[in-house]
Scaffold this motif. Structure first.
Motif, mmCIF file in Angstrom:
data_model
loop_
_atom_site.group_PDB
_atom_site.id
_atom_site.type_symbol
_atom_site.label_atom_id
_atom_site.label_comp_id
_atom_site.label_asym_id
_atom_site.label_seq_id
_atom_site.Cartn_x
_atom_site.Cartn_y
_atom_site.Cartn_z
ATOM 1 N N PRO A 85 7.665 11.860 -17.971
ATOM 2 C CA PRO A 85 8.369 12.053 -16.843
ATOM 3 C C PRO A 85 8.246 11.400 -15.483
ATOM 4 C CG PRO A 85 6.737 13.724 -16.669
ATOM 5 C CD PRO A 85 6.118 12.681 -18.008
ATOM 6 N N ASP A 86 7.536 10.007 -15.948
ATOM 7 C CA ASP A 86 7.304 9.255 -14.744
ATOM 8 C C ASP A 86 8.642 8.728 -14.041
ATOM 9 O OD1 ASP A 86 4.425 9.518 -14.905
ATOM 10 O OD2 ASP A 86 3.967 7.590 -15.495
ATOM 11 N N PRO A 87 9.643 8.345 -15.097
ATOM 12 C CA PRO A 87 10.904 7.894 -14.437
ATOM 13 C C PRO A 87 11.577 9.007 -13.314
ATOM 14 C CG PRO A 87 11.085 7.439 -16.688
ATOM 15 C CD PRO A 87 9.586 8.271 -16.404
ATOM 16 N N PHE A 88 11.112 10.542 -13.526
ATOM 17 C CA PHE A 88 11.744 11.365 -12.712
ATOM 18 C C PHE A 88 10.867 11.143 -11.413
ATOM 19 C CE2 PHE A 88 11.517 15.890 -11.593
ATOM 20 C CZ PHE A 88 12.880 16.133 -10.965
ATOM 21 N N CYS A 89 9.586 10.846 -11.324
ATOM 22 C CA CYS A 89 8.763 10.509 -10.098
ATOM 23 C C CYS A 89 9.506 9.585 -9.253
ATOM 24 C CB CYS A 89 7.368 10.037 -10.380
ATOM 25 S SG CYS A 89 6.442 11.400 -11.407
ATOM 26 N N ILE B 49 12.680 10.806 -7.754
ATOM 27 C CA ILE B 49 12.303 11.727 -6.507
ATOM 28 C C ILE B 49 11.942 10.906 -5.261
ATOM 29 C CG2 ILE B 49 10.641 13.315 -5.374
ATOM 30 C CD1 ILE B 49 10.397 14.435 -8.452
ATOM 31 N N VAL B 50 11.259 9.791 -5.469
ATOM 32 C CA VAL B 50 10.865 9.033 -4.341
ATOM 33 C C VAL B 50 12.109 8.413 -3.795
ATOM 34 C CG1 VAL B 50 9.491 6.826 -3.771
ATOM 35 C CG2 VAL B 50 8.526 8.743 -5.162
ATOM 36 N N ARG B 51 12.879 7.797 -4.567
ATOM 37 C CA ARG B 51 14.084 7.096 -4.033
ATOM 38 C C ARG B 51 15.112 7.918 -3.429
ATOM 39 N NH1 ARG B 51 13.932 5.006 -9.302
ATOM 40 N NH2 ARG B 51 15.322 6.443 -10.202
ATOM 41 N N ARG B 52 15.241 9.267 -4.026
ATOM 42 C CA ARG B 52 16.146 10.189 -3.367
ATOM 43 C C ARG B 52 15.755 10.797 -2.102
ATOM 44 N NH1 ARG B 52 19.843 11.766 -7.619
ATOM 45 N NH2 ARG B 52 20.656 13.141 -6.093
ATOM 46 N N LYS B 53 14.365 10.988 -2.172
ATOM 47 C CA LYS B 53 13.768 11.707 -1.169
ATOM 48 C C LYS B 53 12.910 10.915 -0.096
ATOM 49 C CE LYS B 53 14.325 16.216 -3.352
ATOM 50 N NZ LYS B 53 14.712 16.867 -2.574
ATOM 51 N N VAL C 8 1.640 3.949 4.087
ATOM 52 C CA VAL C 8 2.749 4.761 3.726
ATOM 53 C C VAL C 8 3.750 4.227 4.004
ATOM 54 C CG1 VAL C 8 3.759 7.058 3.982
ATOM 55 C CG2 VAL C 8 1.263 6.797 3.391
ATOM 56 N N GLU C 9 3.865 3.757 5.527
ATOM 57 C CA GLU C 9 5.116 2.984 5.931
ATOM 58 C C GLU C 9 5.567 1.902 5.016
ATOM 59 O OE1 GLU C 9 5.669 3.725 10.696
ATOM 60 O OE2 GLU C 9 3.626 2.919 10.259
ATOM 61 N N GLU C 10 4.644 1.022 4.755
ATOM 62 C CA GLU C 10 5.044 -0.031 3.983
ATOM 63 C C GLU C 10 5.528 0.291 2.535
ATOM 64 O OE1 GLU C 10 5.545 -3.852 2.401
ATOM 65 O OE2 GLU C 10 5.391 -3.345 4.487
ATOM 66 N N ALA C 11 4.818 1.062 1.917
ATOM 67 C CA ALA C 11 5.455 1.631 0.599
ATOM 68 C C ALA C 11 6.883 1.935 0.645
ATOM 69 C CB ALA C 11 4.464 2.562 0.025
ATOM 70 N N LEU C 12 7.399 2.935 1.558
ATOM 71 C CA LEU C 12 8.505 3.681 1.668
ATOM 72 C C LEU C 12 9.393 2.917 2.624
ATOM 73 C CD1 LEU C 12 7.122 7.467 1.968
ATOM 74 C CD2 LEU C 12 7.994 6.236 0.032
ATOM 75 N N ARG C 13 9.350 1.342 2.870
ATOM 76 C CA ARG C 13 10.267 1.031 3.604
ATOM 77 C C ARG C 13 11.701 0.914 2.727
ATOM 78 N NH1 ARG C 13 10.220 -4.156 3.285
ATOM 79 N NH2 ARG C 13 8.390 -4.592 2.407
ATOM 80 N N PRO C 14 12.671 1.035 3.191
ATOM 81 C CA PRO C 14 14.066 1.084 2.695
ATOM 82 C C PRO C 14 14.243 0.116 1.635
ATOM 83 C CG PRO C 14 14.229 1.448 5.147
ATOM 84 C CD PRO C 14 12.874 1.078 4.991
ATOM 85 N N ASN D 91 4.237 5.942 -6.874
ATOM 86 C CA ASN D 91 5.265 7.250 -6.917
ATOM 87 C C ASN D 91 4.383 8.335 -7.110
ATOM 88 O OD1 ASN D 91 7.658 5.865 -6.319
ATOM 89 N ND2 ASN D 91 7.775 5.539 -8.606
ATOM 90 N N VAL D 92 3.503 8.362 -8.085
ATOM 91 C CA VAL D 92 2.502 9.506 -8.659
ATOM 92 C C VAL D 92 1.669 9.711 -7.531
ATOM 93 C CG1 VAL D 92 0.647 9.985 -10.047
ATOM 94 C CG2 VAL D 92 2.612 8.896 -10.919
ATOM 95 N N ARG D 93 1.235 8.528 -6.997
ATOM 96 C CA ARG D 93 0.171 9.076 -5.672
ATOM 97 C C ARG D 93 0.956 9.810 -4.515
ATOM 98 N NH1 ARG D 93 -5.108 10.543 -4.662
ATOM 99 N NH2 ARG D 93 -5.983 9.301 -3.032
ATOM 100 N N LEU D 94 1.951 9.109 -4.227
ATOM 101 C CA LEU D 94 2.938 9.882 -3.030
ATOM 102 C C LEU D 94 3.150 11.151 -3.302
ATOM 103 C CD1 LEU D 94 5.195 6.832 -2.314
ATOM 104 C CD2 LEU D 94 3.511 7.652 -0.736
ATOM 105 N N LEU D 95 3.520 11.633 -4.572
ATOM 106 C CA LEU D 95 3.975 12.995 -4.770
ATOM 107 C C LEU D 95 2.794 13.586 -4.910
ATOM 108 C CD1 LEU D 95 6.872 12.020 -7.447
ATOM 109 C CD2 LEU D 95 6.976 12.748 -4.930
ATOM 110 N N GLU D 96 1.792 13.504 -5.288
ATOM 111 C CA GLU D 96 0.280 14.272 -5.025
ATOM 112 C C GLU D 96 0.074 14.447 -3.663
ATOM 113 O OE1 GLU D 96 -4.477 13.706 -6.160
ATOM 114 O OE2 GLU D 96 -3.038 11.929 -6.295
ATOM 115 N N LEU D 97 0.212 13.423 -2.809
ATOM 116 C CA LEU D 97 -0.217 13.723 -1.648
ATOM 117 C C LEU D 97 0.728 14.429 -0.790
ATOM 118 C CD1 LEU D 97 -0.998 9.895 -0.499
ATOM 119 C CD2 LEU D 97 -2.675 11.866 -0.728
#
Length: 591
Positions: free
Chosen positions: A508-512, A515-519, A543-549, A558-564
């Motif tokens: 299911p990793d593509p779903f992760c 989620i990160v892209r859409r949220k 976190v800021e660097e990873a989630l730059r637009p 993705n996996v780690r961000l959803l864990e956190l």
């Protein structure tokens, strides 16, 4: 209904109001003695050896009918009284907690399978052990909010089970562990060690495989005797297919559910359909639905530490809905199969065989098997095996550093990752040490949210299966260039060929990633402005660097961000409760 229990051991002379504890916990008084009392619900058995020795939970005979024990015979009581806990571990198995008064102390023992949770706390009159935190607190257990240091260690320790939790005052009795209580003092011990069952092969592999088949069949049939309409989670892989096959053979009126993603990499429906056609089992197919993901709602909100990742919310919700529609009274899973069946893509099996037998035809055959399985060349595999063989004995548990604050990482650098099962004896083979470490990785994922509405059974982690699989050399698990080869061979005539021979597993990793892209913006807000950041656990800059637009994230990120973000939601859930309050033990709000 899932089994629930509470054990109160008394270290003082103060009065204990049994009726009040029963009313607060929603449990009934099942046993009392001058030194301890036991409370259970309808799904939890209480088996008396004598007035001062009781087993709580589900117990099966090691060699006997595939149904739970209702009571001990006189002969069984005599043997247990004479031989103690060793006889319990040798002649029985299940999901249980044993409480025994000895001349100078009280022994509390948890079975090795992790099938029955055991949390603990202190209270005014002694020690408490329970299936859930809500029961501990309702009975007067001391809990003082979130333990921030322990939470940081947990996120760093990459899923290693420990005897601490992320709540002050709440601990864990580890599977296979025992604690002896003397007054207000205590001593921990290892009652069951996986290393006891690691041995050189003494029989033909074909005989071992037949024993493995019988053991898996027996354990799954035994667990299924507790329910009428089990719901099986089918991933499309080997492990869950084995569980479904055994349940079908036990004629338990099982149904199945499989989840799929819009991305083909996470669509396992054709494999789930194959196993259901084989055995005539009904199958529900549910999509991973982004609308079912609420980043503010935690998985494991009822537990004393965060577990899992946000992408599992649609999985849990779909299981709850299908179970309600079908009237399912238990969930069955292949969880832990990779761990028990020694799944590996490393060269450790070659290192093990060369260390055990020396260079020769056997080691060459294992080299060929690993090359065939992984696609790596013989020189690369040989070099990797040499590196593994030269390493110090034991398994080195690796931390998870992703997005953790540099100061936290520096403070924990060199932290000894300790667990009784990681203590390898001299001369231990490295591949077997990794096999045992893999068993530990399964333990933190056994109490998912659906376990709050019905019994969640992970039968492949049953003690007889564990012990037999530990005795199988790592190279036999790679036989023929296949992972989990012994299990594949054991069920070769029952599992459809397209499942038996597949080499790539869906994810299911593509779903992760979706989620990160859409949220992305919500993730940024929750993590950067949340409690993990305020308490110096999170690295805001990373976190800021990873989630730059304009920056794509990696699968690992993705996996780690959803864990956190799930941990952040867990913190919010516990921090918002009145002091001394906990989420309801029977809550089943899946959104």
């Amino acid at each position: 209904m899932r089994p629930r229990y509470l054990v109160l051991t008394r270290s003082g002379d103060g009065p204990v109001d049994m009726r009040q504890i029963a009313a607060r916990t929603g449990l009934r008084v099942a046993h009392t003695s001058p030194t301890f009392a036991i409370f259970v619900n309808e799904a939890c058995r209480c088996l008396e050896v004598d007035a001062e020795w009781v087993v709580v939970g589900t117990l099966f005979h090691r060699h006997g009918p595939a149904r739970p024990i209702a009571q001990f015979s006189d002969g069984e009581r005599t043997t247990l009284s004479r031989e103690g806990s060793a006889a319990l571990l040798q002649s029985y198995w299940g999901g249980y907690l044993a409480v025994r008064v000895r001349p100078t102390d009280i022994e509390v023992l948890r079975d090795p399978s992790a099938a029955l949770p055991c949390y603990r706390a202190q209270c005014r009159n002694g020690f408490l052990f329970a299936s859930d935190v809500a029961s501990l607190v309702a009975a007067g257990g001391k809990m003082d909010g979130i333990a921030w240091d322990a939470l940081g260690r947990a996120l760093y320790a990459s899923g290693l089970p420990t005897d601490e939790t992320a709540l002050d005052g709440i601990g864990v009795l580890l599977p296979g562990g025992a604690v002896t209580l003397q007054g207000e003092g205590e001593h921990s011990a290892v009652a069951w060690s996986p290393w006891t069952f690691v041995e050189a092969p003494t029989e033909q592999p074909s005989k071992t495989i037949e024993r493995l088949r019988r053991s898996i069949d027996h354990c799954i049939t035994a667990w299924s005797s507790l329910c009428q309409r089990p719901l099986v989670s089918l991933s499309g892989g080997l492990d869950s297919s084995i569980v479904a096959a055994c349940l079908a053979g036990a004629h338990r009126n099982a149904s199945c559910i499989t989840m799929y993603t819009d991305d083909p990499a996470g669509d396992e429906r054709r494999f789930a359909q194959a196993i259901c056609r084989q055995f005539g089992l009904p199958l529900s197919e549910r999509r991973y639905d982004l609308d079912a993901v609420d980043l503010g709602r935690p998985l494991g909100g009822h537990l004393p530490y965060p577990i899992g990742r946000a992408e599992a919310q649609p999985y849990e919700k779909a299981h709850a809905e299908v179970a309600a529609d079908l009237g399912s009274d238990a969930f069955f899973s292949g969880n832990g199969g990779d761990n028990v069946f020694a799944f590996s893509q490393s060269a450790a099996a070659l290192a093990d065989r060369a260390l055990h037998e020396g260079p020769g035809a056997g080691a060459f055959a294992t080299l060929r098997d690993i090359c065939r399985h992984t696609g790596a060349g013989p020189l690369r595999v040989t070099r990797a095996a040499l590196r593994i063989a030269r390493q110090p004995s034991g398994y080195r548990w690796k931390p998870s550093l992703g997005f953790l604050h540099p100061e936290l990482v520096a403070s924990l650098h060199g932290l000894a990752f300790s667990h009784p099962w990681l203590a390898a004896p001299p001369g231990a083979l490295p591949g077997k040490a990794a096999h045992i470490a893999g068993l530990l990785r399964a333990h933190r994922n056994l109490e998912s949210d659906r376990s709050r509405i019905a019994h969640l059974v992970n039968p492949l982690l049953s003690q007889p299966i564990l012990e037999l699989c530990l005795s199988i050399p790592t190279w036999q698990w790679r036989d023929g260039g296949r992972d989990r080869a012994a299990a594949r061979t054991a069920f070769a005539d029952r599992i459809p060929a397209e499942i038996l021979t597949r080499r790539v597993k869906g994810t299911p990793d593509p779903f992760c990633g979706e989620i990160v892209r859409r949220k992305r913006e919500e993730l940024r807000e929750r993590l950067l402005d949340g409690q993990l950041s305020k308490h110096g656990i999170l690295d805001r800059g990373a976190v800021e660097e990873a989630l730059r637009p304009d920056r794509p994230t990696t699968g690992e990120e993705n996996v780690r961000l959803l864990e956190l973000v799930n941990a952040e939601a867990w913190i919010t859930a516990w921090a918002s409760l009145p002091r001394g309050s906990v989420p309801a033990a029977g809550s089943s709000d899946f959104g």
